[in-house]
Scaffold this motif. Structure first.
Motif, short mmCIF file in Angstrom:
data_model
loop_
_atom_site.label_atom_id
_atom_site.label_comp_id
_atom_site.label_asym_id
_atom_site.label_seq_id
_atom_site.Cartn_x
_atom_site.Cartn_y
_atom_site.Cartn_z
N GLU A 77 76.04 -57.93 -24.37
CA GLU A 77 74.88 -58.20 -25.22
C GLU A 77 73.85 -59.06 -24.50
N PHE A 78 74.32 -60.04 -23.74
CA PHE A 78 73.41 -60.88 -22.96
C PHE A 78 72.68 -60.04 -21.91
N ILE B 160 67.15 -59.96 -28.76
CA ILE B 160 67.89 -61.12 -29.25
C ILE B 160 67.18 -62.36 -28.73
N PRO B 161 66.73 -63.25 -29.64
CA PRO B 161 66.07 -64.48 -29.18
C PRO B 161 67.03 -65.32 -28.33
N ALA B 162 66.48 -66.03 -27.37
CA ALA B 162 67.30 -66.81 -26.44
C ALA B 162 68.24 -67.80 -27.14
N PRO B 163 67.79 -68.58 -28.13
CA PRO B 163 68.73 -69.51 -28.77
C PRO B 163 69.87 -68.78 -29.51
N ALA B 164 69.57 -67.59 -30.00
CA ALA B 164 70.60 -66.84 -30.73
C ALA B 164 71.67 -66.31 -29.79
N LEU B 165 71.36 -66.19 -28.50
CA LEU B 165 72.37 -65.71 -27.55
C LEU B 165 73.55 -66.67 -27.44
N ILE B 166 73.29 -67.96 -27.52
CA ILE B 166 74.37 -68.94 -27.47
C ILE B 166 75.24 -68.80 -28.71
N GLY B 167 74.59 -68.67 -29.86
CA GLY B 167 75.33 -68.47 -31.09
C GLY B 167 76.10 -67.16 -31.10
#
Length: 159
Positions: free
Chosen positions: A93-94, A104-111
């Motif tokens: 996904e990344f 996918i927004p960057a902050p949402a990738l961590i989540g």
């Protein structure tokens, strides 16, 4: 070798899920808009989460059949397997988000990585424990699907 296989199994599970997600959203011909969260949108989010979590369950089960021995059925090993598998799943996904395929927004990738690691760990613990009954495994799978759907809805609604 088994931990490399875990990451590869995670990537394969994500690839498998992606194919079915594209088919499902293509057949439904629905786009997910962040302005509204209708029953149709929730249905699509639920189906996407179901596809991903079922793919995780199936691929973790195949990993257990091929690589798991009775002496490795410990909680720390199962959690470590969940982390490796979930990392592989999130890696695809990344990769897709960095190449412009998925939005996918960057902050949402961590989540998203945390979500995949957590649900994969929960599934691994229940799958790798021979004491767990099938009904409990499906309860954990259903819970993972609901958590995943709630996370996707939250990400969709946030700007």
């Amino acid at each position: 070798m088994p931990f490399i296989a875990l990451i590869l199994f995670g990537v394969l599970a994500a690839s498998f899920a992606l194919i079915f997600e594209l088919l499902a959203t293509g057949l439904a011909a629905v786009s997910l808009s962040p302005e509204t969260l209708s029953a149709g949108t929730l249905g699509i989010l639920l189906s996407i989460a179901s596809i991903e979590e079922i793919a995780k369950y199936l691929f973790l089960r195949q990993y257990a059949r091929r690589f798991l021995t009775a002496d490795r059925c410990t909680l720390p090993y199962a959690l470590l397997c969940g982390v490796g598998f979930g990392s592989g799943f999130a890696a695809l996904e990344f990769f897709l988000s960095q190449n412009g395929v998925a939005a996918i927004p960057a902050p949402a990738l961590i989540g998203t990585a945390g979500l995949h690691i957590a649900t994969s760990s929960a599934l691994a613990v229940t799958l790798f424990s021979s004491a767990q009954k099938t009904s409990f495994r499906f309860f954990v799978l259903a819970l993972a699907i609901l958590v995943h759907t709630a996370y996707n809805a939250t990400v969709l609604l946030l700007p």
